[in-house]
Write an enzyme that holds these catalytic residues in place. Structure first.
Site, PDB file in Angstrom:
ATOM      1  N   GLU A  65       0.845  -1.213   0.000  1.00 23.49           N
ATOM      2  CA  GLU A  65       0.000   0.000   0.000  1.00 23.49           C
ATOM      3  C   GLU A  65       0.874   1.254   0.000  1.00 23.49           C
ATOM      4  O   GLU A  65       0.730   2.124   0.862  1.00 23.49           O
ATOM      5  CB  GLU A  65      -0.992  -0.021   1.174  1.00 23.49           C
ATOM      6  CG  GLU A  65      -1.944  -1.206   1.086  1.00 23.49           C
ATOM      7  CD  GLU A  65      -3.151  -1.152   2.006  1.00 23.49           C
ATOM      8  OE1 GLU A  65      -3.237  -0.257   2.855  1.00 23.49           O
ATOM      9  OE2 GLU A  65      -4.031  -2.030   1.860  1.00 23.49           O
TER      10      GLU A  65
ATOM     11  N   GLU B  89      -4.790  -8.959  -0.188  1.00 28.00           N
ATOM     12  CA  GLU B  89      -5.525  -8.637   1.048  1.00 28.00           C
ATOM     13  C   GLU B  89      -6.999  -8.592   0.691  1.00 28.00           C
ATOM     14  O   GLU B  89      -7.426  -7.746  -0.109  1.00 28.00           O
ATOM     15  CB  GLU B  89      -5.076  -7.305   1.654  1.00 28.00           C
ATOM     16  CG  GLU B  89      -3.713  -7.395   2.299  1.00 28.00           C
ATOM     17  CD  GLU B  89      -3.324  -6.160   3.110  1.00 28.00           C
ATOM     18  OE1 GLU B  89      -4.226  -5.475   3.634  1.00 28.00           O
ATOM     19  OE2 GLU B  89      -2.118  -5.887   3.201  1.00 28.00           O
TER      20      GLU B  89
HETATM   21  O1  AHR Z   1      -4.758  -6.203   7.095  1.00 26.71           O
HETATM   22  C1  AHR Z   1      -4.688  -5.040   7.828  1.00 26.71           C
HETATM   23  C2  AHR Z   1      -4.092  -3.871   7.063  1.00 26.71           C
HETATM   24  O2  AHR Z   1      -4.935  -3.518   6.014  1.00 26.71           O
HETATM   25  C3  AHR Z   1      -2.775  -4.118   6.368  1.00 26.71           C
HETATM   26  O3  AHR Z   1      -1.693  -3.986   7.218  1.00 26.71           O
HETATM   27  C4  AHR Z   1      -2.759  -3.053   5.330  1.00 26.71           C
HETATM   28  O4  AHR Z   1      -1.994  -3.408   4.210  1.00 26.71           O
HETATM   29  C5  AHR Z   1      -4.218  -2.848   5.000  1.00 26.71           C
HETATM   30  O5  AHR Z   1      -4.568  -1.521   4.991  1.00 26.71           O
END
Ligand code: AHR
Length: 533
Positions: A202, A337
Site C-alpha cells: 500500500e 488482502e
Molecule cells: O490487514 C490489515 C491492514 O490492512 C494491512 O496492514 C494493510 O496493508 C491494510 O490496509
C-alpha cells in the site's frame, strides 16, 4: 371450543401470521435451479495460490496465534504452536504473506535474527512492543511445519534497496558469503526458498504515501537489485516479483494500474514484474468498519454479501487495463488482502483488529473464492486477511485455547479446487431479496482436479429458503456424488471456545440418475461435492 373461546379477535391475526410462518417453514417447497456442466471444456487452472493466507505482526496474529516461544506450556515445536500447525496443515496453505501489511514498511529484518533480538515498537498496530522473537528463521520454520511457501514483503517505505537485497542474500545464498555464513551460524546452513516477493505494501498510503510514478521508480530499483540466489522453486519457477497495485476501483486506482502496466509493457532486461497486487476488503461501504461481526441479523447479512460481490467488477476493471498492456496475461493479479473487515469486538484493543467469524463469513469466503476462480486466467494468487486472530481469520486462539472458524472450514472444503481446471457452469441463479437488497440466490463453480475428478461448489445465499439443484453433467458418466455442506441455524452463528462445533461441515450425498444429479441445499449454506464415475 375452549380454545376457540380464548382466541379473541385481537389475538387471531397474530396467531394466523405465526401459523403461516410455521407452515411455510416446514412445508416450503424448495425452488429448483438447473445447472449444466460440460466436463469436456476445461478452462484456466485455478491456481492453488488463490488460497494463500496473510500473517502480519498485528495484534495476536503472530504472537500468541503462531508464536508462543519454546518455553511455553502450550505444546509447541521450536516455539510454534502445535495445535495451529496441525489445523493449518489440513488446509494445504499454498503460501503465507509476511511480515505485513503496513508493518512490512517499518520492518527491519536484522532486528529479528540471531540470539540477541532488538525490541521495537509496532507503531502501526496498537503501539505495542514487538520482541522480534518471531523473525526470518521462525517464519521459515512455521511455513515449513505447515507445508507452505514464503511470500515475503520487503520494506520500501522506510527501508532501502540495499537492506532488501541483503535480506534476500541472507535467506537465499548458497555460496559462503558473509550473510549466508551468518544464516548458517543462526541455525540454517541451507538456503531458504522465497518464491514470492512483495515489493512494498500500500505504498499509496501506509507504505509511504507515494504517487504511482514515484512508486514505479522505486519498484524498478528493487526489482533490479534484490536478487534471489536460490531460484529453483517448486515447478522450477523463478521468484515472482509483485508490485503494489490498486486499493479500489476509483480513477485514482485505475490510474495506478495504468502507470504500472504501461511501464511493464516497455520494460527492459533490467527489471521485471510478475504480479500486481490488489487490496479490497468488504466493509459494507463504511469506513472505519462499523458492521458488527456477531449479533447481527438478515439486514447486515444481505448488505455485507451484496457488497462483497463488488470484488467481481473490481477485478474485471483492473484486468481490462492489464489486458491492454499485457494481453498474454503474464502478470498475475494478486489479491493479497481481502476479506470481511468489521468493527473491533467490544473490549478488544482497536489496534488489534479483533472480530468474530460467522456463517456470513463462510458464505463471503465462498463467493470471493468463486470470483477468483472465474478470473483464474488473471487472478493467480490471493491472500485472505488474516490467518489467525486478526480480521477474517481461519483460527482464533486465547492462551491454550483454539477454535476453528467457519471460514477455516470453507478453505478446507475448497482444497480439491487447488490447481484444478475451471469448468464453466451455466445456471439461472434466481434472486434473493431482503428489503431493497437483491442478490443472486445461488452461486456455483465446478472444476476438474489433477486426477480428473469433477468437483462442484454451490452456495445458497438465501438464508430462508432451501434450493433443489438439478445438474446436467455432460462429458462424464456420473454414478454417485457426495461431499460436505456447511450451514448453521443463524446468519451470525459462530464457533466459540465453549461451542466449537456450531458451524462445522456435515456429510451430504446426492442422487445421480441418467446423467442428472439432484441435490437439496439448505438455506445459507456452502456445499462442495465430488462426482464418482
Ligand atoms: O490487514 C490489515 C491492514 O490492512 C494491512 O496492514 C494493510 O496493508 C491494510 O490496509
Amino acid at each position: 371450543m375452549f380454545l376457540a373461546q380464548r382466541i379473541s379477535l385481537r389475538t387471531f391475526p397474530a396467531i394466523f401470521t405465526l401459523m403461516t410462518v410455521i407452515l411455510s417453514a416446514s412445508f416450503s417447497t424448495a425452488q429448483t435451479v438447473e445447472l449444466s456442466i460440460d466436463v469436456s471444456k476445461p478452462g484456466a487452472k485455478i491456481d492453488r495460490n488463490i488460497f494463500g493466507q496473510f500473517a502480519e505482526h498485528l495484534g495476536h496474529g503472530i504472537y500468541e496465534g503462531i508464536w508462543v516461544g519454546p518455553d511455553s506450556k502450550i505444546p509447541n515445536t521450536r516455539g510454534i504452536r502445535n495445535d495451529v500447525v496441525f489445523a493449518l496443515k489440513a488446509l494445504k496453505v499454498p503460501n503465507v504473506r509476511w511480515p505485513g501489511g503496513c508493518f512490512a514498511d517499518e520492518y527491519h529484518w536484522r532486528n529479528g535474527i540471531g540470539p540477541q533480538r532488538v525490541v521495537t515498537i509496532n507503531s502501526n498496530w496498537g503501539g505495542v512492543i514487538d520482541p522480534n522473537s518471531f523473525g526470518t528463521h521462525e517464519f521459515m520454520d512455521f511455513i515449513d511445519q505447515i507445508g507452505s511457501e514464503a511470500y515475503v514483503s520487503v520494506n520500501v517505505g522506510s527501508g532501502s534497496p540495499k537492506e532488501a537485497a541483503d535480506w534476500l542474500e541472507y535467506m537465499t545464498a548458497a555460496q559462503p558469503t558473509t550473510l549466508a555464513k551468518q544464516r548458517a551460524a543462526n541455525g540454517h546452513p541451507a538456503p531458504y526458498k522465497v518464491p514470492y516477493l512483495g515489493i512494498g505494501n500500500e505504498s499509496w498510503d501506509c507504505g509511504g504515501n507515494m504517487t504511482a510514478d514515484y512508486y514505479l521508480s522505486q519498484f524498478k530499483i528493487y526489482s533490479r537489485f534484490v536478487h534471489n540466489f536460490n531460484p529453483a522453486q517448486k515447478d522450477n519457477q523463478q521468484m515472482l516479483k509483485i508490485a503494489v497495485g490498486p486499493g479500489g476501483g476509483e480513477p485514482r486506482w485505475t490510474d495506478w494500474t495504468e502507470t504500472i502496466m504501461k511501464a511493464y509493457q516497455q520494460h527492459t532486461w533490467s527489471w521485471d514484474l510478475n504480479g500486481l497486487s490488489l487490496h479490497s476488503y468488504t466493509v459494507g461501504g463504511n469506513w472505519p468498519p462499523s458492521y458488527a461481526s456477531v449479533g447481527f441479523g438478515e439486514e447486515e447479512y444481505s448488505k455485507i454479501l451484496k457488497s462483497t460481490l463488488d470484488m467481481d467488477a473490481l477485478i474485471a476493471k483492473h484486468s481490462t487495463i492489464m489486458d491492454k498492456y499485457d494481453p498474454q496475461k503474464k502478470v498475475a493479479l494478486v489479491v493479497d488482502e481481502w476479506g470481511g473487515w468489521y468493527a473491533p469486538l467490544p473490549g478488544s484493543n482497536p489496534g488489534f483488529l479483533v472480530q468474530q467469524n460467522s456463517l456470513r463469513d463462510a458464505i463471503l469466503a465462498a463467493l470471493n473464492l468463486n470470483i477468483f476462480a472465474h478470473h483464474a486466467d488473471r487472478v493467480r494468487m490471493a491472500n485472505i486477511a488474516q490467518m489467525i486472530n486478526v480480521l477474517q481469520a481461519m483460527i482464533i486462539t486465547d492462551k491454550e485455547k483454539m477454535v476453528l472458524t467457519p471460514t477455516y472450514y470453507v478453505f478446507k472444503m475448497y482444497v480439491p479446487f487447488q490447481d484444478a481446471s475451471f469448468l464453466p457452469v451455466t445456471f439461472d441463479a434466481g434472486t434473493y431479496t431482503h428489503d431493497n437488497i437483491t442478490l443472486p440466490r445461488i452461486d456455483a463453480i465446478a472444476a476438474k482436479d489433477t486426477n480428473g475428478k469433477l468437483w462442484i461448489e454451490i452456495t445458497n445465499v438465501d438464508p430462508n429458503q432451501p434450493v433443489e439443484i438439478e445438474a446436467n453433467l455432460t462429458g462424464i458418466t456420473a454414478r454417485s456424488a457426495s461431499g460436505q455442506t456447511l450451514t448453521a441455524s443463524k446468519v451470525d452463528s459462530v464457533n466459540t471456545f465453549e461451542t466449537p462445533n456450531t458451524v462445522v461441515p456435515k456429510s451430504i450425498s446426492a442422487k445421480v440418475q441418467g446423467g442428472k444429479l439432484a441435490l437439496k441445499l439448505e438455506p445459507k449454506s456452502v456445499t462442495v461435492i465430488s462426482i464418482e464415475q
